[in-house]
Motif scaffolding. Structure first.
Motif, PDB file in Angstrom:
ATOM      1  N   VAL A 161      -4.404  -1.445  -0.784  1.00  0.00           N
ATOM      2  CA  VAL A 161      -3.998  -2.384   0.260  1.00  0.00           C
ATOM      3  C   VAL A 161      -4.251  -1.778   1.636  1.00  0.00           C
ATOM      4  CG1 VAL A 161      -2.038  -3.599   1.259  1.00  0.00           C
ATOM      5  CG2 VAL A 161      -2.314  -3.502  -1.212  1.00  0.00           C
ATOM      6  N   ASP A 162      -3.875  -0.522   1.780  1.00  0.00           N
ATOM      7  CA  ASP A 162      -4.081   0.147   3.068  1.00  0.00           C
ATOM      8  C   ASP A 162      -5.557   0.163   3.450  1.00  0.00           C
ATOM      9  OD1 ASP A 162      -1.456   0.651   3.380  1.00  0.00           O
ATOM     10  OD2 ASP A 162      -1.525   2.700   2.654  1.00  0.00           O
ATOM     11  N   ASP A 163      -6.393   0.361   2.445  1.00  0.00           N
ATOM     12  CA  ASP A 163      -7.817   0.424   2.742  1.00  0.00           C
ATOM     13  C   ASP A 163      -8.422  -0.953   2.937  1.00  0.00           C
ATOM     14  OD1 ASP A 163      -7.616   3.084   2.625  1.00  0.00           O
ATOM     15  OD2 ASP A 163      -8.469   3.350   0.639  1.00  0.00           O
ATOM     16  N   GLY A 164      -7.597  -1.965   2.825  1.00  0.00           N
ATOM     17  CA  GLY A 164      -8.054  -3.307   3.156  1.00  0.00           C
ATOM     18  C   GLY A 164      -8.763  -4.037   2.035  1.00  0.00           C
ATOM     19  N   PHE A 165      -8.719  -3.501   0.801  1.00  0.00           N
ATOM     20  CA  PHE A 165      -9.404  -4.185  -0.285  1.00  0.00           C
ATOM     21  C   PHE A 165      -8.567  -5.339  -0.832  1.00  0.00           C
ATOM     22  CE2 PHE A 165     -11.369   0.112  -0.639  1.00  0.00           C
ATOM     23  CZ  PHE A 165     -12.638  -0.287  -0.259  1.00  0.00           C
ATOM     24  N   MET A 166      -7.275  -5.242  -0.657  1.00  0.00           N
ATOM     25  CA  MET A 166      -6.401  -6.286  -1.183  1.00  0.00           C
ATOM     26  C   MET A 166      -5.370  -6.629  -0.117  1.00  0.00           C
ATOM     27  SD  MET A 166      -7.152  -7.038  -4.420  1.00  0.00           S
ATOM     28  CE  MET A 166      -5.749  -7.416  -5.435  1.00  0.00           C
ATOM     29  N   PRO A 167      -4.895  -7.883  -0.111  1.00  0.00           N
ATOM     30  CA  PRO A 167      -3.873  -8.244   0.878  1.00  0.00           C
ATOM     31  C   PRO A 167      -2.538  -7.571   0.571  1.00  0.00           C
ATOM     32  CG  PRO A 167      -4.309 -10.076  -0.595  1.00  0.00           C
ATOM     33  CD  PRO A 167      -5.317  -9.026  -0.918  1.00  0.00           C
ATOM     34  N   ARG A 168      -1.735  -7.442   1.595  1.00  0.00           N
ATOM     35  CA  ARG A 168      -0.468  -6.722   1.471  1.00  0.00           C
ATOM     36  C   ARG A 168       0.453  -7.347   0.430  1.00  0.00           C
ATOM     37  NH1 ARG A 168       0.617  -1.791   2.311  1.00  0.00           N
ATOM     38  NH2 ARG A 168      -0.267  -1.763   4.395  1.00  0.00           N
ATOM     39  N   ASN A 169       0.433  -8.669   0.299  1.00  0.00           N
ATOM     40  CA  ASN A 169       1.383  -9.301  -0.635  1.00  0.00           C
ATOM     41  C   ASN A 169       1.013  -9.032  -2.087  1.00  0.00           C
ATOM     42  OD1 ASN A 169      -0.850 -10.909  -0.950  1.00  0.00           O
ATOM     43  ND2 ASN A 169       0.171 -12.827  -0.441  1.00  0.00           N
ATOM     44  N   ARG A 170      -0.076  -8.297  -2.310  1.00  0.00           N
ATOM     45  CA  ARG A 170      -0.465  -7.960  -3.685  1.00  0.00           C
ATOM     46  C   ARG A 170      -0.043  -6.539  -4.045  1.00  0.00           C
ATOM     47  NH1 ARG A 170      -1.026 -12.020  -6.920  1.00  0.00           N
ATOM     48  NH2 ARG A 170      -0.726 -13.600  -5.374  1.00  0.00           N
ATOM     49  N   GLN A 171       0.628  -5.873  -3.139  1.00  0.00           N
ATOM     50  CA  GLN A 171       0.983  -4.476  -3.404  1.00  0.00           C
ATOM     51  C   GLN A 171       2.118  -4.375  -4.408  1.00  0.00           C
ATOM     52  OE1 GLN A 171       1.692  -2.001   0.046  1.00  0.00           O
ATOM     53  NE2 GLN A 171       3.028  -0.677  -1.146  1.00  0.00           N
ATOM     54  N   VAL A 172       1.895  -3.589  -5.438  1.00  0.00           N
ATOM     55  CA  VAL A 172       2.896  -3.378  -6.478  1.00  0.00           C
ATOM     56  C   VAL A 172       3.598  -2.056  -6.202  1.00  0.00           C
ATOM     57  CG1 VAL A 172       3.230  -2.967  -8.934  1.00  0.00           C
ATOM     58  CG2 VAL A 172       1.551  -4.639  -8.177  1.00  0.00           C
ATOM     59  N   GLY A 173       4.887  -2.031  -6.371  1.00  0.00           N
ATOM     60  CA  GLY A 173       5.594  -0.762  -6.251  1.00  0.00           C
ATOM     61  C   GLY A 173       6.911  -0.927  -5.525  1.00  0.00           C
ATOM     62  N   ALA A 174       7.601   0.185  -5.404  1.00  0.00           N
ATOM     63  CA  ALA A 174       8.922   0.144  -4.783  1.00  0.00           C
ATOM     64  C   ALA A 174       8.820  -0.361  -3.358  1.00  0.00           C
ATOM     65  CB  ALA A 174       9.544   1.537  -4.804  1.00  0.00           C
ATOM     66  N   THR A 175       7.715  -0.048  -2.689  1.00  0.00           N
ATOM     67  CA  THR A 175       7.572  -0.522  -1.311  1.00  0.00           C
ATOM     68  C   THR A 175       6.840  -1.852  -1.252  1.00  0.00           C
ATOM     69  OG1 THR A 175       5.670   0.945  -1.204  1.00  0.00           O
ATOM     70  CG2 THR A 175       7.686   1.697  -0.161  1.00  0.00           C
ATOM     71  N   GLY A 176       6.338  -2.307  -2.376  1.00  0.00           N
ATOM     72  CA  GLY A 176       5.696  -3.617  -2.410  1.00  0.00           C
ATOM     73  C   GLY A 176       6.531  -4.563  -3.240  1.00  0.00           C
TER      74      GLY A 176
END
Lengths: 264, 650, 407
Positions: C317-332
């Motif tokens: 996500v940080d590298d811009g390959f995927m939008p932020r709302n697709r981030q999986v994890g404790a912070t996503g």
């Protein structure tokens, strides 16, 4: 779906809200699903929507709903552990509401989720469970989307007026802001009190953790029981395929996906 | 003679215009809210603040410092003398010579200004600022020549009316830029507004070597007080004055991590936008770098119009405000001592408290803070789980301890728990009489406050203060610079005054008093990353370095270290609001770190640890100072008796 | 075949006689077992196989499964004892969800609970609406089956179904109604029925014992203990499913035909939902990409072929390959997918926290030592692009095969 051209601001929407409890701390807060119901109402009718709570007006958590930008919240004064059904249905009968929104179940008390059904029964209205979106309304018929498990949706046509309960598939509630929460007004009305019979016979206790179901071992012989008891517990590292061709790896993944039934 | 009659008229007309302009400008500032200032004392202290405190900051760049001393000093002297000599007609030779020296000095300074402008760095604003050196040169040169007769070097009437006309033109250009241009919004406005800004600065404590970095509290008890800043007039008037003092030097822009990362923030533009807001108009005339990714000329505002529009364009976009990491690099660099962070937090307060528009995970974090006292929404009962086996003394049991160990919300983070355990090991090794609050501790309120939720901050602060009031302790020690800063500098407004130390400072004290038996650090080369809230906010640059030195580490300093340290990107709720840019701030910081060739980067902040560890490997290892010290601990006699007992028992 | 162990003296003799031509086939293939003394015993002779050159080979990679099959006759389908209820003293009515036309595991748990309540006297009645594909009602514990096949019950028809259930109520007067408290319809139907019968149900029940029911209350922080009411909406795993008996599954009919009135809710059918638009927290099957993904268009193509919802690691996500709302994890986003396929994700702790609720995790990674592989149930080490390509090809082949089979 195209955004509906119709103007829903004239719609008379009432949201019923309760006091929630935070899932980890248990502290009072605006209830998650009720807040989503208010959000849905705000999107449909704007600030004209009514928000009603049956309970204690001194509860600070109610301001959480006002903080969403509602000017006024009606409180039907009820003692703790009263059956609020009658107070609410009396109020709603007089309110000429066209759409009543509620959460699916309360976060405190029994939380049976029966209230919307009982209200629907009392008012004689249809009830839509798991409302996700109101697509359009024409001539007293609403086209709505109902949320199904795993993100699926079903389109329903329902006669107005109706009751709808929302669950976690409804749009996320907007942030509750301090300013509007402080300014918002709580109008308190006395209402009929009807004690809840439930707590005469039942009692609430801290939730007991439910153990995960173990693999049932139906061992007939001692040797089998022994084997089962000494078998390595499942988990602790899965299968690792190293140095295999991509095709073999893909085959293994494919097999697992088929076994799990997620491929359609 | 023409000069002698026209020059006084010109000078006094310009002065009169300047006075009118000054009054108008003053009225503009006064549209802001009332603020308590020391009117007379401030004015009296102003010259010293200008010449000492301000010069201190400017002197970091020797070239411009010397240039400024020459130009500004020359100008002030020349202006006063010009009024005496040419305005009032005191044709005294000594005065004339002095005036010649002053204008000469100014001319030389102006030449250097012009040189800087030949190929100006990107951070400098262009536009009218490119004209300024020419105005300075014209003024000083014309006045110099016009004064030659007074000094008796040239005969009166030399050059005839043609020269007189040219000189008059030059002086007219000069005074219009330098006299009334100063109060009518020209580049020289910075001198006038700057001087008054220094006099009536909202943080007078900053002068004379002091430090004032805590955010100012909002009065939540008075429903009339606006909750943050919606419109330019909601700033206090001396904040507006401060914005007007900006010289557009762009030092803030060059230091801003968000700007460098391509996030839509440029502190200089933000301050200039506030100036647009206070005067009314559009940003089309702004002649510096835009907010990355945003065009100039599309935003406009007025004193009575909202600064941020959530569904359109106003003066500033919300994401600009949310890009800030509150690292204070801009404030540190600003030669005019403008308070950018205060302004940003003021505007954030409005967005959060009135609009409920904290972006991305902001709303969730604030809700968690309200309901669970920690931003992650973890069950409050698990706050001490990380120390289940450490048998930590609780304040509740002890009532009294020398050191109160403030754990912070890192208690819920598995990475930070390693740091905390290391610190406990160090404290135990030094036989420190310490205790923790345990489950009574709550979030310090840092994140809530930087996200603009003053209400939640004050609630947390008041509860923490009342908890702390129950116990007796000498010092609070925290491994989290954010908690440290808030406890030290921001609880005072609510009646919580404590002696608070960052763990690096405290370990430094332990080492210098010989309480720790340390071996030398083995091998790896180490650099040190200064946390913003420890360094710039609290001026602690030395203790961490001396601790590292004590365990035999020679810090390979980064180019940007100490007060110039670049933020990790973790402050001010920036990871929560998460405004996209072209690159990530921690990645940039990791490049700084890699340039030193260090294998380990020592840190002193859980946020920095998390942000830097989020950089993709391979990268240097990240270790908290407490971890490095704990590794270097030599098992002392304190633990041996226990072992012997154990052996005997066997 | 019965489970009684019988000796076969001839086989034992052959097994002892190394010269017997059938000797090798009579060898037990067990190479390692626990002796009666609790000591692990090994048979080194049984390990390995004869390679092509006639030399014994031992493959320690684990890929080689012991080949010798245990000598056993093909196991006949076990006939479980039949539980017969001739004249039921009372009825326990269960209305299963029948997700996909079959009894779900939740339904089976409920039938197990029903039998606990029915004892030997009562009969468990399954009330089933619309067409189904289930043929295991007998082993799941259904004594009687009431099957409504009217067209009005097709699709989403809660109001009609409640009317039918009210008829059942009037005719059978069951001692208990049991419905699954699920989002698959049971929770809704049960509450509608409760409102219509004016019965106060016990909800989210996870235990019924000694006439007492225990169910979760509120937000799940409390339990409600109360005398078991007539109508019980039970959670999954409220009881053990039936496994040791067979039941009659005898069809029943209502005495009078039902004639449901017109419904106020009309089902306009399912709405096609793009897997990519399903909120991550709800998605059932997630294909998640991280730093190790080199070809993102291939990744998207794979997600489409798999019909999976896309997710990403923080770095992607940080590298811009995927939008932020697709981030999986404790912070996503904390996800609850049943199957989580992680491609090129090394498994930062925050990420692993976010997939804590996932049932099956598959890792595709270059590094066999990363934390994601330790977490995964199946890991394939290798180049992610090649493996994704092979997977797409495999699924395409399967789909085409499926079409051919159908044709």
């Amino acid at each position: 779906m195209q955004p509906s051209p119709m103007d829903t601001t004239a719609l008379n929407v009432v949201a019923l809200v309760s006091i929630g409890a935070h899932p980890t701390s248990g502290r009072p807060r605006r209830a998650e699903q009720d807040a989503r119901a208010v959000e849905l109402g705000l999107r449909l009718a704007g600030e004209a929507m009514q928000v009603v709570h049956a309970g204690d007006a001194r509860q600070e958590a109610l301001r959480g709903y006002l903080g969403m930008g509602i000017k006024q919240l009606h409180v039907l004064e009820q003692p703790a552990q009263a059956d609020v059904l009658h107070a609410l249905s009396d109020y709603l009968l007089d309110s000429d509401a066209q759409l009543i929104l509620t959460g699916s179940q309360a976060e405190t008390g029994e939380g049976s989720g029966m209230l919307p059904y009982l209200l629907a029964e009392q008012l004689g209205w249809p009830i839509v469970v798991g409302l996700a979106e109101v697509e359009r309304i024409d001539h007293g018929i609403a086209h709505v989307l109902q949320a199904l498990p795993r993100g699926q949706r079903r389109r329903l046509q329902v006669q107005m007026p109706f009751i709808a309960s929302v669950d976690n598939a409804a749009p996320l509630a907007r942030q509750s802001a301090f300013g509007p929460a402080r300014r918002g007004e709580l109008t308190v009305t006395a209402a009929n009190v009807c004690p809840d019979q439930l707590f005469k016979e039942g009692q609430l206790q801290p939730a007991r953790p439910r153990p995960k179901r173990l693999k049932v071992i139906k061992a007939k012989t001692g040797a089998e029981r022994m084997k089962a008891a000494t078998a390595k517990a499942s988990g602790g590292g899965g299968q690792v395929l190293k140095d295999c061709s991509p095709t073999e790896g893909a085959e293994a993944i494919f097999k697992l996906l088929m076994d799990e039934g997620v491929l359609r | 003679m023409m000069l002698n009659t026209v020059l006084p008229i010109l000078l006094f007309a310009a002065l009169a215009l300047a006075v009118i302009g000054a009054m108008k400008r003053f009225a503009m500032w006064r549209r802001g809210r009332a603020a308590q200032v020391d009117w007379i004392g401030g004015l009296l202290a102003m010259p010293r603040r200008y010449m000492v405190d301000l010069h201190h900051v400017v002197a970091r760049d020797k070239y411009i410092a010397n240039t400024h001393v020459a130009t500004a000093g020359g100008f002030v002297l020349a202006a006063v003398l010009a009024i005496l000599v040419h305005g009032l007609g005191l044709h005294n030779r000594i005065l004339g010579f002095t005036l010649l020296v002053a204008t000469g000095l100014m001319f030389v300074g102006a030449l250097f200004v012009a040189k800087r402008r030949l190929n100006p760095p990107a951070r400098l604003s262009k536009g009218p600022w490119m004209r300024l050196p020419k105005s300075l040169l014209a003024f000083s040169a014309s006045l110099f020549i016009a004064t030659l007769p007074v000094a008796g070097i040239l005969p009166a009437g030399f050059g005839g009316w043609l020269l007189a006309a040219i000189l008059l033109l030059g002086i007219a250009w000069g005074v219009s830029e330098l006299f009334f241009g100063m109060t009518w919004g020209g580049p020289m406005k910075h001198a006038f507004a700057g001087a008054l800004h220094l006099a009536w600065h909202r943080r007078a404590e900053r002068f004379g070597g002091g430090r004032s970095t805590g955010l100012k509290a909002l009065d939540l008890d008075d429903p009339q007080t606006p909750l943050g800043v919606e419109k330019p007039k909601d700033f206090t008037w001396n904040q507006l004055l401060g914005f007007d003092a900006c010289v557009q030097c762009g030092k803030c822009e060059a230091a801003c991590p968000a700007f460098a990362a391509g996030q839509p923030l440029n502190p200089k533009k933000l301050i200039q936008d506030m100036v647009v807001g206070l005067a009314g108009g559009t940003d089309a005339k702004f002649a510096g770098s835009p907010y990355p990714g945003k065009k100039i000329g599309e935003h406009s505002g007025a004193p009575h119009l909202p600064i941020v529009s959530l569904d359109g364009k106003a003066l500033v976009d919300a994401e600009t405000l949310w890009s800030c990491t509150t690292c204070r690099a801009c404030v540190e660099e600003c030669p005019m001592m403008i308070e950018h962070v205060d302004a940003i937090v003021d505007m954030r307060r409005h967005l959060t408290l009135e609009k409920g528009a904290t972006p991305n995970k902001g709303a969730e974090v604030l809700e968690n803070l309200i309901a669970t006292d920690n931003p992650g929404g973890f069950a409050p009962g698990g706050r001490l789980n990380w120390a289940a086996d450490l048998d930590l003394p609780l304040m509740r049991d002890k009532q009294e301890a020398d050191v109160l160990f403030w754990v912070g919300d890192g208690a819920f983070d598995m990475r930070n728990q390693r740091t905390l355990r290391a610190l406990v090991k160090v404290l135990k090794a030094a036989n420190v009489d310490f205790a923790v609050l345990g489950l009574e501790e709550r979030d310090s309120g840092d994140v809530a406050r930087r996200l603009g939720d003053e209400a939640t901050f004050q609630q947390l602060a008041k509860r923490n203060i009342s908890t702390l009031a129950q116990y007796r302790f000498n010092t609070i020690v925290s491994a989290d610079p954010h908690s440290f800063h808030v406890l030290k500098n921001e609880y005072g407004a609510f009646g919580g005054d404590y002696s608070v130390l960052h763990h690096s400072t405290y370990i430094d004290q332990l080492i210098s008093s010989g309480k720790l038996n340390l071996s030398q650090h083995q091998g790896a080369s180490v650099t040190y990353h200064d946390p913003c809230y420890l360094g710039r906010y609290n001026g602690e640059y030395e203790a961490p370095r001396s601790v590292l030195k004590a365990i035999g580490i020679e810090v390979k300093e980064m180019q940007r270290s100490g007060f110039r340290s670049r933020c990790c990107g973790g402050g001010g709720g920036a990871p929560i609001t998460d405004i996209p840019g072209k690159q990530r701030i921690p990645d940039m910081r990791m490049v700084d770190i890699k340039e030193t060739g260090a294998e380990i980067v020592a840190v002193g902040c859980p946020q920095c640890t998390a942000m830097l560890e989020g950089v993709v490997e391979p990268r240097p290892q990240i270790k908290d100072i407490a971890e490095l010290v704990a590794e270097a601990l030599v098992e002392t006699t304190a633990t041996r008796p226990a072992q012997r007992e154990a052996v005997e028992a066997v | 075949m019965s489970d009684i162990i019988r000796r076969d003296p001839r086989a034992e003799w052959i097994a002892r006689n190394r010269l017997h031509p059938l000797h090798s086939s009579m060898q037990s293939s067990v190479t390692r077992w626990l002796s009666a003394a609790g000591v692990t015993r090994k048979n080194p002779h049984a390990v390995g196989f004869i390679g092509p050159n006639g030399i014994k080979r031992i493959d320690r990679s684990g890929a080689q499964q012991s080949s010798g099959s245990k000598r056993s006759s093909p196991t006949a389908e076990k006939q479980l004892p039949l539980h017969i209820v001739e004249q039921p003293a009372f009825h326990i009515c269960v209305v299963p969800d029948m997700v996909g036309g079959r009894l779900s595991s939740h339904d089976k748990d409920l039938l197990g609970l029903a039998h606990k309540l029915a004892g030997t006297e009562g009969a468990v009645v399954a009330v089933v609406f619309a067409e189904h594909k289930e043929n295991g009602f007998d082993t799941a514990g259904v004594d009687r089956i009431l099957h409504f096949t009217d067209a009005v019950f097709d699709g989403y028809s809660p109001e009609q179904r409640v009317q039918a259930l009210v008829r059942v109520e009037n005719q059978l007067e069951p001692r208990h109604w049991l419905l699954p408290d699920s989002r698959n319809g049971g929770g809704e139907l049960g509450r509608r029925l409760a409102a219509s019968l004016s019965e106060r149900p016990a909800t989210r029940v996870w235990q019924v014992a000694d006439e007492q029911s225990i169910g979760r209350a509120g937000a799940g922080q409390q339990d409600l203990h109360r005398p078991a009411p007539r109508l019980i909406l039970a959670s999954a795993e409220c009881a053990e499913p039936i496994s040791e008996t067979r039941h009659q599954a005898q069809p029943m009919q209502l005495q009078d035909a039902i004639n449901p009135s017109r419904s106020r809710i009309k089902d306009l059918g399912a709405v096609a939902v793009d897997p990519a638009l399903i909120p991550m927290a709800e998605a059932e099957f997630i294909l998640s990409g991280g730093n190790g993904v080199s070809d993102w268009s291939l990744f998207h193509q794979a997600a489409e072929t798999l019909g999976a919802t896309e997710g990403a690691s923080r770095v992607a996500v940080d590298d811009g390959f995927m939008p932020r709302n697709r981030q999986v994890g404790a912070t996503g986003t904390w996800v609850t997918a049943r199957v989580y396929l992680a491609v090129g994700i090394s498994g930062a702790i925050q990420h692993l926290q976010g997939i804590g609720a996932c049932d099956k995790v598959i890792a595709v990674n270059m590094d066999a030592n990363c934390d994601m592989v330790k977490r995964a149930d199946l890991s394939v080490i290798g180049d992610s692009a090649a493996i994704l390509q092979a997977l797409i090809a495999r699924i395409d082949a399967h789909r085409q095969g499926g079409i051919r089979d159908a044709a």
